[in-house]
Design an enzyme around this catalytic site. Structure first.
Site, short mmCIF file in Angstrom:
data_model
loop_
_atom_site.label_atom_id
_atom_site.label_comp_id
_atom_site.label_asym_id
_atom_site.label_seq_id
_atom_site.Cartn_x
_atom_site.Cartn_y
_atom_site.Cartn_z
N GLU A 71 -6.97 -24.35 35.38
CA GLU A 71 -7.69 -25.10 34.37
C GLU A 71 -7.56 -24.81 33.24
O GLU A 71 -6.54 -23.74 32.93
CB GLU A 71 -9.12 -24.95 35.03
CG GLU A 71 -9.49 -25.54 36.37
CD GLU A 71 -11.09 -25.42 36.56
OE1 GLU A 71 -11.74 -24.92 35.79
OE2 GLU A 71 -11.32 -26.09 37.72
N HIS A 87 -18.68 -30.04 27.66
CA HIS A 87 -17.65 -30.39 28.41
C HIS A 87 -16.75 -31.42 27.88
O HIS A 87 -17.24 -32.47 27.67
CB HIS A 87 -17.88 -30.61 29.87
CG HIS A 87 -16.81 -30.37 30.73
ND1 HIS A 87 -15.90 -31.54 30.91
CD2 HIS A 87 -16.41 -29.59 32.01
CE1 HIS A 87 -14.84 -31.19 31.95
NE2 HIS A 87 -15.21 -29.99 32.52
N ARG A 99 -11.91 -25.24 26.12
CA ARG A 99 -12.86 -26.47 26.21
C ARG A 99 -13.36 -26.98 24.83
O ARG A 99 -13.70 -27.81 24.32
CB ARG A 99 -14.04 -25.86 27.03
CG ARG A 99 -14.45 -27.06 27.78
CD ARG A 99 -15.31 -26.41 28.80
NE ARG A 99 -14.78 -26.45 30.28
CZ ARG A 99 -15.38 -25.88 31.10
NH1 ARG A 99 -16.86 -25.51 31.00
NH2 ARG A 99 -14.82 -26.03 32.20
N HIS A 152 -22.65 -29.10 28.49
CA HIS A 152 -22.26 -28.63 30.00
C HIS A 152 -23.06 -27.23 30.29
O HIS A 152 -23.28 -27.04 31.48
CB HIS A 152 -20.89 -28.46 30.15
CG HIS A 152 -20.16 -28.35 31.42
ND1 HIS A 152 -20.49 -28.87 32.42
CD2 HIS A 152 -19.39 -27.44 31.90
CE1 HIS A 152 -19.85 -28.49 33.58
NE2 HIS A 152 -19.17 -27.56 33.20
N ARG A 193 -16.97 -20.46 26.99
CA ARG A 193 -16.70 -19.88 28.51
C ARG A 193 -15.17 -20.58 29.07
O ARG A 193 -15.11 -21.71 28.76
CB ARG A 193 -17.92 -20.39 29.43
CG ARG A 193 -17.79 -19.97 30.89
CD ARG A 193 -18.61 -20.24 31.90
NE ARG A 193 -19.09 -21.63 31.52
CZ ARG A 193 -18.43 -22.55 32.68
NH1 ARG A 193 -17.62 -21.98 33.22
NH2 ARG A 193 -18.92 -23.67 32.44
C1 SIN Z 1 -15.01 -28.31 35.84
O1 SIN Z 1 -14.67 -28.39 37.01
O2 SIN Z 1 -14.45 -28.77 34.86
C2 SIN Z 1 -16.18 -27.54 35.36
C3 SIN Z 1 -15.98 -26.06 35.65
C4 SIN Z 1 -16.54 -25.48 34.74
O3 SIN Z 1 -17.52 -25.54 34.06
O4 SIN Z 1 -16.27 -23.95 34.61
#
Ligand code: SIN
Length: 485
Positions: free
Chosen positions: A110, A221, A268, A328, A364
């Site tokens: 990610e 997000h 993010r 988020h 985060r």
């Molecule tokens: C996501 O799946 O993008 C959210 C994961 C997160 O908020 O850490």
């Protein structure tokens, strides 16, 4: 009766705390609606973990980089160095994560992770699978449809909480009270959170003088489908971009590379701000382009997203999905130490999103939140069992109060609060508007309103106060000069 442990909230942190409390202890978990109406249930992407001993430093570095080095390094080290063992204990107890064809655990990547280290379950239903697993493991009593309306505290000792349950106010006493009630999502107009998550507990803390910290650090997000009428909006997990999806404008141009060398995989806060800025400059609609996936791959890897979007009339992955950033996650929360202990209190703990351990810094790192919930819930329980603190109920003398939770004009004012927070306390802020917002919110809080809205306003005010006080941009808190109209 006095419980050994009272746990407020049935998400990952609350349920995992319960999992570590022996069956012979008297334990009560309470949740606002049903247990699955929590943010854990909706978590898609996964759980980050240091893959092994040799990955701990790299996981720590990624967490610090994403957090703009505003994290508490000791706490980050604690989380990362406990991560593998905590996950292994889950697996040993029967939690199933997705695997590769050779039977090894499948890790995905990610944003802002330097390698693939995010575990997932049932494709994109990690939170749901984890929640179901923890719920099945729970040997303790759960009471649902119970709203906490006050924390019973006196002279630095917590005696439990006051609940509204079956239309009655009821006091629940406990030697240890653990707050695991989640963040603040519902105070924003656009958010990905369960509708039960509205910062009431943080509001009670403000009222009680319990310290909150980093409340200006709210995470947005980047990829959320907001074109729904429901308050909670549909998340499109970071894992999609981790596995090749692109963010594009109306002409298909992948503009993120103009903002950051890591483009789709930048932290993010940077991606959300870039989208926001690009929309402002070009007025283009923004889409998530999933054309890197075949239909078969997509359905297998992201089955829930696939089916949710079929229900909304989309054919994925061939259709592009219109997206916007949305609220988020709250990095700010109740200030605690690494054993979750609330400052100035002997037996009140906070874990998960409601807590501010300092682990996330100013932004985060993706998929560190389920991990945080798992690791710190365990540490809190183990440490509190060593402390063996007992309340003396005779010493609690505060009289019971009556509350009116909702009043007729609350609904309209709540909508106003949510719109104002989105517009002025969102991705890009300016001090002038923040100050005006603070005045407005304070005025609303003085009106004749119900307790739940009042608590939401207290938490919103604490966010704006910290946003006004922090005049420099850092991570998710981005301050810009007000533009002349
Ligand atoms: C996501 O799946 O993008 C959210 C994961 C997160 O908020 O850490």
């Amino acid at each position: 009766m006095i419980y050994d442990y009272l746990i407020v909230g049935c998400g990952v942190a609350g349920l995992n705390a319960a999992r570590y409390i022996p069956a012979d202890k008297k334990v009560l978990l309470v949740c606002k609606k049903s247990p699955w109406q929590c943010n854990t249930f909706f978590a898609q992407g996964g759980i980050a973990t240091a893959i092994d001993e040799s990955d701990i430093n790299s996981h720590i570095d990624d967490t610090l980089q994403a957090g703009v080095f505003q994290n508490d390094i000791d706490i980050v080290r604690t989380m990362s160095s406990h991560s593998r063992q905590t996950i292994d204990e889950l697996i040993d107890d029967g939690m199933e994560f997705d695997k590769n064809p050779d039977g090894s655990l499948a890790y995905t990547k990610e944003a802002a992770h330097s390698k693939s280290r995010v575990l997932h379950a049932n494709g994109d239903a990690t939170g749901r699978q984890l929640h179901l697993f923890l719920l099945k493991q729970c040997r303790h009593e759960i009471i649902d449809n119970s709203i906490v309306v006050d924390i019973l505290s006196q002279d630095g000792i917590c005696y439990g909480v006051e609940l509204l349950c079956d239309n009655h106010i009821k006091r629940v006493f406990a030697h240890n009270t653990i707050l695991a009630s989640g963040g603040v999502g519902s105070i924003y107009q656009y958010h990905t959170n369960s509708t039960t998550i509205s910062g009431d507990i943080q509001g009670i803390c403000v009222e009680k003088g319990i310290t909150l910290a980093d409340m200006h650090l709210m995470q947005f997000h980047p990829t959320v489908y907001v074109e729904q009428t429901t308050a909670q909006k549909q998340l499109l997990t970071e894992a999609l971009r981790g596995e090749g999806a692109k963010i594009v404008d109306e002409d298909g141009y992948a503009f993120l590379r103009d903002y950051h060398s890591s483009a789709e995989l930048a932290p993010r806060d940077i991606v959300s701000r870039a989208i926001f800025d690009y929309i402002k400059k070009t007025e283009s609609k923004i889409y998530l382009d999933l054309s890197n996936f075949t239909k078969k791959q997509f359905k297998r890897r992201f089955p829930n997203i696939y089916h949710n979007f079929v229900d909304m009339g989309y054919d994925l992955p061939s259709d592009k999905v219109p997206i916007s950033p949305a609220f988020h996650y709250s990095m700010g929360g109740i200030k605690v130490d690494k054993y979750g202990l609330v400052s100035d209190c002997k037996n009140l703990f906070a874990i998960g999103e409601v807590a501010r351990t300092g682990v996330h810094g100013a932004n985060r790192l993706a998929s560190n939140s389920l991990l945080e919930g798992l690791v710190f819930s365990k540490l809190v329980v183990l440490q509190s069992m060593k402390n063996q603190f007992h309340i003396d109920i005779e010493k609690f003398t505060n009289p019971q109060k009556d509350y009116i939770l909702q009043k007729p004009q609350d609904k309209k004012l709540k909508e106003k609060l949510r719109a104002t927070m989105w517009k002025h306390v969102g991705i890009i802020r300016n001090t002038e508007d923040l100050k005006e917002t603070l005045d407005k919110l304070q005025q609303i809080s003085n009106l004749d309103i119900g307790r739940l809205l009042y608590l939401r306003l207290l938490v919103a005010i604490s966010i704006v106060q910290e946003a006004v006080a922090n005049t420099s941009s850092i991570g998710a808190h981005f301050i810009q000069k007000k533009e002349k109209r």
